[in-house]
Design a protein around this motif. Structure first.
Motif: not given
Ligand SMILES: NC(=O)c1ccc[n+]([C@@H]2O[C@H](COP(=O)([O-])OP(=O)(O)OC[C@H]3O[C@@H](n4cnc5c(N)ncnc54)[C@H](OP(=O)(O)O)[C@@H]3O)[C@@H](O)[C@H]2O)c1
Length: 287
Positions: A235-259
């Motif tokens: 629990k001591g490790v801090k996690v911060v929310p970011i937007q996908s755009g900030q990561l600049n990953r090669p593959a785009r991912r769906p923002s919503y993919s609940i099945l």
């Protein structure tokens, strides 16, 4: 004699659990096939191995699953995920075996705001999703007796996955540093053990067609990371929310993919447990 089931990708994350879970049932005789047995991109090797072993059912999990790498290796992605599935489907047709092809939520574009049903129109955003959709189409074109099972956000003991990555990162991050995790993609984490039991239920019901199967419930990757840290006592490790755009990953991912898994529930009369329960179980059983 029981049904003979051959699992491709038997050393992979899902494949290894499928082999042990299906293999523990006395009604099935299991063959776990790896790349050393046959390379799915080789038509001759694939059809010959299937002919020699003559299974009643093939569960095809083998796949090129590195989503970002698929962007720069488009040819390999299609060769393994689409042509590979085509080869396995042809091999099944020759011996009259039923094929169960494992597919992904990444065939969808994520523009919906309610869970995807099996009949929704696919529109992949990345090469991986496109190549997996190619695999689905090959299976549907070649075979009458098939199942396509779409799942999402897998975690399991025998593979690198989001949970193992977060745990590794949590061990090295020191304040004031923190983990930055995307909060604008929502999906359903799925434990490979739970998925394996669910697949077994569909086999037992002799089902055919397309099915969605995930653990119940949903979250963003950020919320998933929070629960991983909470349940593993970090629990001591801090996690911060970011937007996908900030990561600049090669593959785009769906923002919503609940099945939407109601088709699976209706036919099997079974509901998968919530992903948080599955996660606790996974964390308790992982070294
Ligand atoms: N991981 C996810 O989050 C996720 C989400 C939705 C759907 N899926 C689907 O679920 C299935 C299982 O995923 P996973 O994460 O368990 O996969 P994985 O751990 O990456 O395992 C894939 C297996 O496929 C084998 N393989 C790759 N290319 C091959 C080839 N040319 N010939 C023979 N074998 C080959 C690999 O063998 P090597 O080790 O020798 O390369 C590996 O054992 C896949 O179909 C995937 O598309 C996964």
């Amino acid at each position: 004699m029981g049904l003979k089931i051959l699992v491709t990708g038997a050393k992979g994350m899902l494949g290894s659990d499928l082999v042990s879970i299906l293999g523990s049932k006395k009604e099935y005789e299991l063959i776990g096939a790896t790349r050393g047995d046959f390379d799915i991109t080789d038509h001759f090797q694939t059809t010959q191995f299937l002919r020699e072993n003559n299974p009643n059912i093939v569960v095809h999990t083998a796949s090129y699953t590195k989503v970002d790498d698929c962007e720069k290796n488009r040819e390999m992605a299609f060769n393994v995920n689409a042509k590979g599935a085509e080869n396995v489907a042809s091999g099944c047709k020759n011996i009259n075996a039923k094929l169960i092809y494992i597919s992904t939520d990444y065939i969808f574009n994520g523009n919906k705001n309610e869970p995807y049903v099996e009949d929704d129109i696919p529109e992949p955003l990345n090469v991986y999703g496109d190549s997996k959709l190619g695999g689905e189409q090959a299976v549907q074109n070649i075979l009458n007796a098939f199942m396509i099972i779409r799942t999402s956000w897998l975690f399991g003991k025998k593979g690198n996955n989001f949970v193992s990555t977060i745990l590794k990162q949590a061990d090295v991050v020191k304040p004031p540093y923190h983990l930055s995790i995307v909060d604008d993609q929502v999906g359903s984490p799925t434990y490979t053990i739970d998925l394996s039991y669910a697949i077994e239920k569909l086999i037992a019901h002799n089902a055919t067609g397309v099915f969605n199967i995930t653990n119940s419930g949903y979250c963003s990757w950020y919320q998933f990371a929070q629960k991983i840290l909470e349940y593993s006592g970090k629990k001591g490790v801090k996690v911060v929310p970011i937007q996908s755009g900030q990561l600049n990953r090669p593959a785009r991912r769906p923002s919503y993919s609940i099945l939407d898994c109601s088709k699976f529930k209706k036919i099997t009369n079974y509901t998968t447990r919530h992903w948080e329960e599955a996660l606790k179980d996974y964390l308790q059983n992982t070294d």
